[in-house]
Design a protein around this motif. Structure first.
Motif, PDB file in Angstrom:
ATOM      1  N   TYR A 175       0.827  -1.197   0.000  1.00 46.38           N
ATOM      2  CA  TYR A 175       0.000   0.000   0.000  1.00 46.38           C
ATOM      3  C   TYR A 175       0.865   1.252   0.000  1.00 46.38           C
ATOM      4  O   TYR A 175       2.027   1.226   0.419  1.00 46.38           O
ATOM      5  N   ILE A 176       0.266   2.342  -0.442  1.00 43.18           N
ATOM      6  CA  ILE A 176       0.845   3.666  -0.262  1.00 43.18           C
ATOM      7  C   ILE A 176      -0.167   4.469   0.548  1.00 43.18           C
ATOM      8  O   ILE A 176      -1.280   4.720   0.090  1.00 43.18           O
ATOM      9  N   HIS A 177       0.226   4.823   1.762  1.00 42.51           N
ATOM     10  CA  HIS A 177      -0.644   5.559   2.683  1.00 42.51           C
ATOM     11  C   HIS A 177      -0.236   7.027   2.642  1.00 42.51           C
ATOM     12  O   HIS A 177       0.901   7.378   2.955  1.00 42.51           O
ATOM     13  N   VAL A 178      -1.180   7.875   2.267  1.00 53.04           N
ATOM     14  CA  VAL A 178      -0.913   9.307   2.115  1.00 53.04           C
ATOM     15  C   VAL A 178      -1.708  10.086   3.153  1.00 53.04           C
ATOM     16  O   VAL A 178      -2.895   9.830   3.359  1.00 53.04           O
ATOM     17  N   VAL A 179      -1.042  11.036   3.816  1.00 51.32           N
ATOM     18  CA  VAL A 179      -1.698  11.901   4.794  1.00 51.32           C
ATOM     19  C   VAL A 179      -1.447  13.350   4.410  1.00 51.32           C
ATOM     20  O   VAL A 179      -0.301  13.742   4.155  1.00 51.32           O
ATOM     21  N   THR A 180      -2.516  14.147   4.350  1.00 51.71           N
ATOM     22  CA  THR A 180      -2.378  15.558   3.993  1.00 51.71           C
ATOM     23  C   THR A 180      -2.058  16.392   5.233  1.00 51.71           C
ATOM     24  O   THR A 180      -2.176  15.932   6.368  1.00 51.71           O
ATOM     25  N   ARG A 181      -1.682  17.632   5.010  1.00 57.72           N
ATOM     26  CA  ARG A 181      -1.324  18.523   6.117  1.00 57.72           C
ATOM     27  C   ARG A 181      -2.511  18.780   7.042  1.00 57.72           C
ATOM     28  O   ARG A 181      -2.320  19.054   8.228  1.00 57.72           O
ATOM     29  N   ASP A 182      -3.725  18.717   6.488  1.00 58.67           N
ATOM     30  CA  ASP A 182      -4.904  18.951   7.325  1.00 58.67           C
ATOM     31  C   ASP A 182      -5.544  17.653   7.813  1.00 58.67           C
ATOM     32  O   ASP A 182      -6.688  17.647   8.262  1.00 58.67           O
ATOM     33  N   GLY A 183      -4.790  16.550   7.719  1.00 60.82           N
ATOM     34  CA  GLY A 183      -5.210  15.323   8.385  1.00 60.82           C
ATOM     35  C   GLY A 183      -6.062  14.350   7.609  1.00 60.82           C
ATOM     36  O   GLY A 183      -6.545  13.361   8.175  1.00 60.82           O
ATOM     37  N   TYR A 184      -6.247  14.549   6.319  1.00 60.39           N
ATOM     38  CA  TYR A 184      -7.019  13.584   5.519  1.00 60.39           C
ATOM     39  C   TYR A 184      -6.097  12.464   5.049  1.00 60.39           C
ATOM     40  O   TYR A 184      -4.945  12.710   4.688  1.00 60.39           O
ATOM     41  N   GLU A 185      -6.621  11.236   5.077  1.00 56.83           N
ATOM     42  CA  GLU A 185      -5.825  10.067   4.729  1.00 56.83           C
ATOM     43  C   GLU A 185      -6.385   9.359   3.503  1.00 56.83           C
ATOM     44  O   GLU A 185      -7.600   9.274   3.314  1.00 56.83           O
ATOM     45  N   PHE A 186      -5.476   8.820   2.690  1.00 55.94           N
ATOM     46  CA  PHE A 186      -5.860   8.043   1.515  1.00 55.94           C
ATOM     47  C   PHE A 186      -4.948   6.822   1.433  1.00 55.94           C
ATOM     48  O   PHE A 186      -3.742   6.916   1.652  1.00 55.94           O
ATOM     49  N   TRP A 187      -5.566   5.680   1.123  1.00 58.00           N
ATOM     50  CA  TRP A 187      -4.825   4.431   0.970  1.00 58.00           C
ATOM     51  C   TRP A 187      -4.947   3.973  -0.486  1.00 58.00           C
ATOM     52  O   TRP A 187      -6.049   3.777  -0.993  1.00 58.00           O
ATOM     53  N   PHE A 188      -3.798   3.800  -1.141  1.00 60.55           N
ATOM     54  CA  PHE A 188      -3.760   3.284  -2.511  1.00 60.55           C
ATOM     55  C   PHE A 188      -3.165   1.884  -2.472  1.00 60.55           C
ATOM     56  O   PHE A 188      -2.205   1.616  -1.741  1.00 60.55           O
ATOM     57  N   MET A 189      -3.706   0.990  -3.279  1.00 60.36           N
ATOM     58  CA  MET A 189      -3.321  -0.424  -3.222  1.00 60.36           C
ATOM     59  C   MET A 189      -3.501  -1.086  -4.583  1.00 60.36           C
ATOM     60  O   MET A 189      -4.010  -0.469  -5.532  1.00 60.36           O
ATOM     61  N   GLY A 190      -3.091  -2.353  -4.658  1.00 59.24           N
ATOM     62  CA  GLY A 190      -3.325  -3.131  -5.874  1.00 59.24           C
ATOM     63  C   GLY A 190      -2.594  -2.605  -7.091  1.00 59.24           C
ATOM     64  O   GLY A 190      -3.070  -2.756  -8.224  1.00 59.24           O
ATOM     65  N   PHE A 191      -1.435  -2.013  -6.893  1.00 61.31           N
ATOM     66  CA  PHE A 191      -0.655  -1.490  -8.021  1.00 61.31           C
ATOM     67  C   PHE A 191      -0.125  -2.625  -8.885  1.00 61.31           C
ATOM     68  O   PHE A 191       0.303  -3.657  -8.377  1.00 61.31           O
ATOM     69  N   ILE A 192      -0.114  -2.404 -10.188  1.00 61.09           N
ATOM     70  CA  ILE A 192       0.582  -3.322 -11.088  1.00 61.09           C
ATOM     71  C   ILE A 192       2.084  -3.055 -11.002  1.00 61.09           C
ATOM     72  O   ILE A 192       2.899  -3.963 -11.068  1.00 61.09           O
ATOM     73  N   SER A 193       2.439  -1.772 -10.823  1.00 61.07           N
ATOM     74  CA  SER A 193       3.850  -1.372 -10.730  1.00 61.07           C
ATOM     75  C   SER A 193       4.054  -0.575  -9.443  1.00 61.07           C
ATOM     76  O   SER A 193       4.262   0.645  -9.474  1.00 61.07           O
ATOM     77  N   TYR A 194       3.984  -1.276  -8.306  1.00 62.48           N
ATOM     78  CA  TYR A 194       4.052  -0.599  -7.002  1.00 62.48           C
ATOM     79  C   TYR A 194       5.363   0.150  -6.805  1.00 62.48           C
ATOM     80  O   TYR A 194       5.373   1.335  -6.444  1.00 62.48           O
ATOM     81  N   ASP A 195       6.495  -0.519  -7.027  1.00 60.64           N
ATOM     82  CA  ASP A 195       7.792   0.105  -6.775  1.00 60.64           C
ATOM     83  C   ASP A 195       8.004   1.340  -7.648  1.00 60.64           C
ATOM     84  O   ASP A 195       8.530   2.358  -7.183  1.00 60.64           O
ATOM     85  N   LYS A 196       7.584   1.257  -8.899  1.00 57.92           N
ATOM     86  CA  LYS A 196       7.744   2.397  -9.807  1.00 57.92           C
ATOM     87  C   LYS A 196       6.858   3.564  -9.377  1.00 57.92           C
ATOM     88  O   LYS A 196       7.267   4.730  -9.435  1.00 57.92           O
TER      89      LYS A 196
END
Length: 218
Positions: A175-196
């Motif tokens: 997964y790539i877990h992203v947090v914004t400066r104002d506290g919102y979170e997003f989780w991205f997953m299932g990448f075909i090319s995760y490392d890239k």
């Protein structure tokens, strides 16, 4: 897939109505009916395809329905081809800012309260943006149903942290877990090319020193 539970108060979330088009070859409702008729056979055939790469299989199987995920990728691929590449699609969906350049686009999912949504993550020199590969059923506050594209758009200088992670019981699920400066979170997953994807995002953030400090070392 219904999106009636999505948080419309999230400043980074956009629900873009499906535009009326006479050249789509049929309504989305007709496409859904077709999927219901042939989805099971398509799923059985796809599961038996020995040539399907492991990362592509992992990407597709995250969807509640394999056939829907496969058709979504076909629809997205057709759109990219007819529009003339990801650069044109990015411009159409998000309207590039002055001096902005698209770096890369990656197939993935975003986690939502209604389950994972399949789509494409665009990483530019100024923003990260996600758009679902197909429209979702959404009910407005008045109870009216409409079809919308699920989008998330965040300026890179608004990111506080970007955290790569994996399922402790299944390390292949990354997964790539992203947090914004104002506290919102997003989780991205299932990448075909995760490392890239992670590398592209990391390198883009190096142009924003205040944000790069929040990166977890890869």
């Amino acid at each position: 897939m219904s999106s009636n539970n999505y948080n419309n108060n999230n400043p980074y979330l956009r629900l873009t109505p499906l535009p009326a088009s006479g050249n789509s070859g049929g309504s989305w409702g007709e496409i859904c009916e077709m999927l219901n008729r042939c989805g099971k056979r398509f799923e059985d055939a796809t599961r038996k395809a020995e040539c399907l790469a492991d990362n592509v299989w992992h990407h597709l199987r995250i969807s509640p329905r394999l056939s829907d995920a496969a058709m979504a990728k076909i629809a997205q691929g057709t759109k990219v081809f007819t529009e003339g590449g990801y650069e044109k699609v990015f411009q159409q969906e998000f309207h590039k800012l002055a001096g902005e350049k698209l770096l890369k686009a990656y197939a993935c999912y975003i986690s939502t309260s209604n389950g994972p949504v399949i789509g494409t993550l665009y990483i530019s020199t100024q923003r990260m943006a996600f758009c679902s590969d197909y429209p979702l059923s959404h009910y407005s506050s008045s109870g009216q149903q409409e079809w919308v594209y699920f989008k998330v758009v965040v300026d890179l200088d608004q990111l506080r942290t970007v955290n790569p992670s994996a399922n402790r019981w299944n390390p292949s699920e990354k997964y790539i877990h992203v947090v914004t400066r104002d506290g919102y979170e997003f989780w991205f997953m299932g990448f075909i090319s995760y490392d890239k994807a992670l590398k592209t995002l990391t390198e883009a953030l190096r142009h924003f020193p205040d944000t790069s400090g929040g990166l977890v070392p890869v």
